[in-house]
Design an enzyme around this catalytic site. Structure first.
Site, PDB file in Angstrom:
ATOM      1  N   GLY A 140       0.973  -1.504  -0.182  1.00 21.40           N
ATOM      2  CA  GLY A 140      -0.414  -0.253  -0.167  1.00 21.40           C
ATOM      3  C   GLY A 140       1.044   1.350   0.217  1.00 21.40           C
ATOM      4  O   GLY A 140       0.433   2.339  -0.272  1.00 21.40           O
ATOM      5  N   GLU A 141       1.936   0.950   0.009  1.00 21.29           N
ATOM      6  CA  GLU A 141       3.311   1.975   0.188  1.00 21.29           C
ATOM      7  C   GLU A 141       3.765   2.320  -0.953  1.00 21.29           C
ATOM      8  O   GLU A 141       3.534   3.103  -1.929  1.00 21.29           O
ATOM      9  CB  GLU A 141       3.913   2.057   1.165  1.00 21.29           C
ATOM     10  CG  GLU A 141       3.008   2.717   2.219  1.00 21.29           C
ATOM     11  CD  GLU A 141       3.162   2.453   4.129  1.00 21.29           C
ATOM     12  OE1 GLU A 141       4.734   3.845   4.162  1.00 21.29           O
ATOM     13  OE2 GLU A 141       3.392   1.565   4.775  1.00 21.29           O
ATOM     14  N   MET A 142       5.001   2.309  -1.013  1.00 20.67           N
ATOM     15  CA  MET A 142       6.066   2.489  -2.067  1.00 20.67           C
ATOM     16  C   MET A 142       5.943   0.770  -3.277  1.00 20.67           C
ATOM     17  O   MET A 142       6.976   0.823  -4.313  1.00 20.67           O
ATOM     18  CB  MET A 142       7.172   2.285  -1.668  1.00 20.67           C
ATOM     19  CG  MET A 142       7.417   3.270  -0.872  1.00 20.67           C
ATOM     20  SD  MET A 142       8.280   3.256   0.104  1.00 20.67           S
ATOM     21  CE  MET A 142       9.955   4.286  -1.240  1.00 20.67           C
TER      22      MET A 142
END
Length: 328
Positions: A140-142
């Site tokens: 969900g981030e990088m």
């Protein structure tokens, strides 16, 4: 005595009078109390004594490196902005990942993070190095698929192999995921803020205005310092959000890490350093203003309905905890 000599003598008396007119006893007592209860922030973070210039330089480059995300759009700085007047956050309720979907928790400031006793709202990482490893691989981030893919990407760049070799001269294989995280942590250890409050604790009685001094007294008298203590004004314990009056959240906090039922709704107490610059507030980012945050904390954590005038005093004081380079 001529006019010039009279004028000179007059100004000398005025200057001597100003010098002699030091802080009031109340201010001196407050300085002593502040030093004993909180203290100034150290100039260097733990572990920074071993950080070399080459390591910090590499860490800074990696901190701003968008190639650490799957689609080359996001860096550490995207959510924890340290450029210019930015105070280590993106000032969003929750941060969007590389592919646009926002997370569930507010991004805490990276300023002074290395002084905290644990990282993340739920404390799932013990230190900066462990924390740096998480977001890069978080879907969900990088959203990078694996450590191996991260290293493959960096090795394909012309400059990174040599930069890692310089930063880790004793390593047989310098360009590793562990070393990547170590370098980012080294850069983050340079992000120490210096505030007017520190100047006040260190002896400058004029560093805080009378209104800010009144706010500090109110902050302590109201019980805020029962959780927000130490030189970070927090960052050193876990507390249940809504420990007196329930706070509506489905986020179980520390329980998600420990699976201990007694840890439900417990979160790391955030540091109040730079709090005037890092809104919106709380783990869910649902509180927009610092005034509202102070009132909600008084109600949910202390069982108090705080008066507007006391809220204003405390907010005024909290502004003195901001990094001077971010406010000038």
């Amino acid at each position: 005595m001529n006019l010039n000599r009279l004028t000179t003598s007059f100004f000398l008396l005025v200057i001597l009078g100003l010098v002699a007119c030091g802080p009031s006893q109340e201010t001196k007592d407050l300085q002593l109390k502040a030093k004993q209860m909180f203290g100034a922030l150290p100039n260097k973070m733990p572990g920074s004594e071993n950080d070399t210039e080459a390591l910090i330089s590499l860490g800074k480059k990696l901190y701003f490196e968008t190639k650490l995300s799957q689609n080359n759009t996001q860096s550490c700085n995207s959510c924890h902005n340290v450029e210019g007047k930015a105070a280590g956050v993106d000032n969003l309720p929750t941060s969007p990942g590389a592919f646009g979907k926002s997370g569930d928790r507010n991004s805490p400031t990276v300023l002074n993070a290395g002084f905290h006793f644990a990282q993340f709202w739920d404390g799932r990482a013990p230190d900066l190095k462990a924390q740096a490893k998480g977001p890069i691989l978080n879907p969900g981030e990088m959203a990078m698929p694996s450590e191996a893919e991260v290293i493959k990407k960096l090795k394909a760049e012309a400059d990174y192999p040599a930069l890692f070799a310089k930063a880790f001269p004793d390593a047989k294989d310098a360009l590793t995921y562990d070393n990547l995280a170590g370098a980012i942590a080294a850069f983050e250890r340079t992000l120490v803020s210096s505030s007017r409050f520190d100047d006040f604790v260190n002896g400058d009685h004029k560093a805080l205005s009378p209104e800010e001094q009144a706010g500090l007294n109110t902050f302590v008298a109201s019980g805020c310092s029962s959780c927000h203590n130490g030189n970070l004004f927090g960052g050193n314990s876990y507390r249940k959000i809504g420990q007196v009056n329930a706070y509506g959240t489905t986020d179980l906090g520390r329980f998600n890490v420990t699976k201990d039922p007694s840890d439900k709704f417990f979160f790391k107490v955030p540091s109040l350093r730079n709090v005037a610059l890092t809104g919106p507030y709380f783990h869910d980012g649902k509180v927009a203003s610092l005034e509202e945050a102070v009132k909600k904390m008084a109600y949910h954590q202390l069982g108090q309905t705080m008066k507007d005038e006391d809220t204003t005093k405390i907010v005024k004081f909290l502004g003195s905890l901001s990094d001077k380079t971010k406010t000038n």
